[in-house]
Design a protein around this motif. Structure first.
Motif, mmCIF file in Angstrom:
data_model
loop_
_atom_site.group_PDB
_atom_site.id
_atom_site.type_symbol
_atom_site.label_atom_id
_atom_site.label_comp_id
_atom_site.label_asym_id
_atom_site.label_seq_id
_atom_site.Cartn_x
_atom_site.Cartn_y
_atom_site.Cartn_z
ATOM 1 N N VAL A 11 48.407 -45.067 -19.490
ATOM 2 C CA VAL A 11 49.786 -45.369 -19.322
ATOM 3 C C VAL A 11 50.573 -45.939 -20.397
ATOM 4 O O VAL A 11 51.903 -45.566 -20.731
ATOM 5 C CB VAL A 11 50.040 -46.277 -18.033
ATOM 6 C CG1 VAL A 11 51.324 -46.845 -17.609
ATOM 7 C CG2 VAL A 11 49.382 -45.363 -16.975
ATOM 8 N N THR A 12 49.718 -46.982 -21.080
ATOM 9 C CA THR A 12 50.544 -47.521 -22.111
ATOM 10 C C THR A 12 50.880 -46.650 -23.281
ATOM 11 O O THR A 12 51.835 -46.490 -23.801
ATOM 12 C CB THR A 12 49.372 -48.661 -22.905
ATOM 13 O OG1 THR A 12 49.309 -49.487 -21.844
ATOM 14 C CG2 THR A 12 50.391 -49.245 -23.724
ATOM 15 N N CYS A 13 49.849 -45.659 -23.503
ATOM 16 C CA CYS A 13 50.393 -44.640 -24.564
ATOM 17 C C CYS A 13 51.332 -43.823 -24.174
ATOM 18 O O CYS A 13 52.218 -43.529 -25.033
ATOM 19 C CB CYS A 13 48.933 -43.677 -24.562
ATOM 20 S SG CYS A 13 47.483 -44.304 -25.632
ATOM 21 N N ALA A 14 51.502 -43.223 -22.970
ATOM 22 C CA ALA A 14 52.652 -42.532 -22.465
ATOM 23 C C ALA A 14 53.968 -43.246 -22.597
ATOM 24 O O ALA A 14 54.807 -42.636 -23.168
ATOM 25 C CB ALA A 14 52.491 -42.214 -21.028
ATOM 26 N N LEU A 15 53.972 -44.645 -22.212
ATOM 27 C CA LEU A 15 55.094 -45.327 -22.313
ATOM 28 C C LEU A 15 55.642 -45.392 -23.798
ATOM 29 O O LEU A 15 56.801 -45.395 -24.097
ATOM 30 C CB LEU A 15 55.091 -46.654 -21.607
ATOM 31 C CG LEU A 15 54.925 -46.560 -20.052
ATOM 32 C CD1 LEU A 15 54.657 -47.881 -19.575
ATOM 33 C CD2 LEU A 15 56.262 -45.978 -19.455
ATOM 34 N N LEU A 16 54.462 -45.739 -24.761
ATOM 35 C CA LEU A 16 54.874 -46.102 -26.228
ATOM 36 C C LEU A 16 55.294 -44.624 -26.684
ATOM 37 O O LEU A 16 56.245 -44.671 -27.503
ATOM 38 C CB LEU A 16 53.843 -46.650 -26.733
ATOM 39 C CG LEU A 16 53.384 -47.997 -26.531
ATOM 40 C CD1 LEU A 16 52.148 -48.547 -27.161
ATOM 41 C CD2 LEU A 16 54.507 -48.894 -27.109
#
Length: 162
Positions: A11-16
């Motif tokens: 999820v962090t990767c997706a948002l970044l």
């Protein structure tokens, strides 16, 4: 827990990525044993593949919602709604963007610059602390005295500093 750490990383990767960031990296240090490195790499690949393939399942979506609402929304200024986070995460996972690297005395990252772009999961032992700089490191998973079901404990939660 291993699965929660993997989902939080995704999820962090997706948002970044949606924000235009070029890199997001995860470090897993299962033990000093090289055989454990391969096992951990296989496990993280399986968990992230299941997340991608089963994203439409209620349980999977609930995991992402929980991570967003309880963790990431508290430490970021993204301002997305929960539904937007689900859409962003699904679109990101559909690209199958992760690269899995074992880093130990037999497998080295030749140049730290290769970690400045992309979405890498690095698995290794003590050699990780000897001169390797991991840029955009967002999630770290370390062994713990009290072993969880899969043998891991989340040592540092993902933080999104923007």
């Amino acid at each position: 827990e291993f699965t929660r750490a993997a989902h939080t990383y995704a999820v962090t990767c997706a948002l970044l990525d949606a924000r235009g960031e070029k890199a997001c990296n995860m470090l897993i240090h299962p033990s000093r044993q090289k055989a454990d490195h391969s096992d951990a790499k296989n496990e993280i690949q399986a968990v992230l593949t299941r997340l991608r393939k089963n994203f439409g399942a209620e349980e999977t979506r609930e995991s992402v919602v929980t991570i967003w609402e309880e963790d990431l929304s508290q430490t970021s200024d993204f301002g997305h709604t929960t539904e937007e986070v689900l859409e962003i995460t699904k679109a990101f996972l559909d690209r199958d963007p992760f690269e899995y690297l074992i880093v130990n005395s037999e497998h080295a990252v030749e140049d730290d610059d290769q970690l400045r772009t992309g979405f890498h999961v690095l698995v290794g032992g003590d050699s990780l602390g000897r001169g390797l700089t991991i840029p955009a490191l967002q999630t770290v998973l370390l062994p713990h005295d009290q072993v969880t079901a899969s043998g891991y404990a989340l040592a540092a939660r993902t933080n999104v500093w923007v």
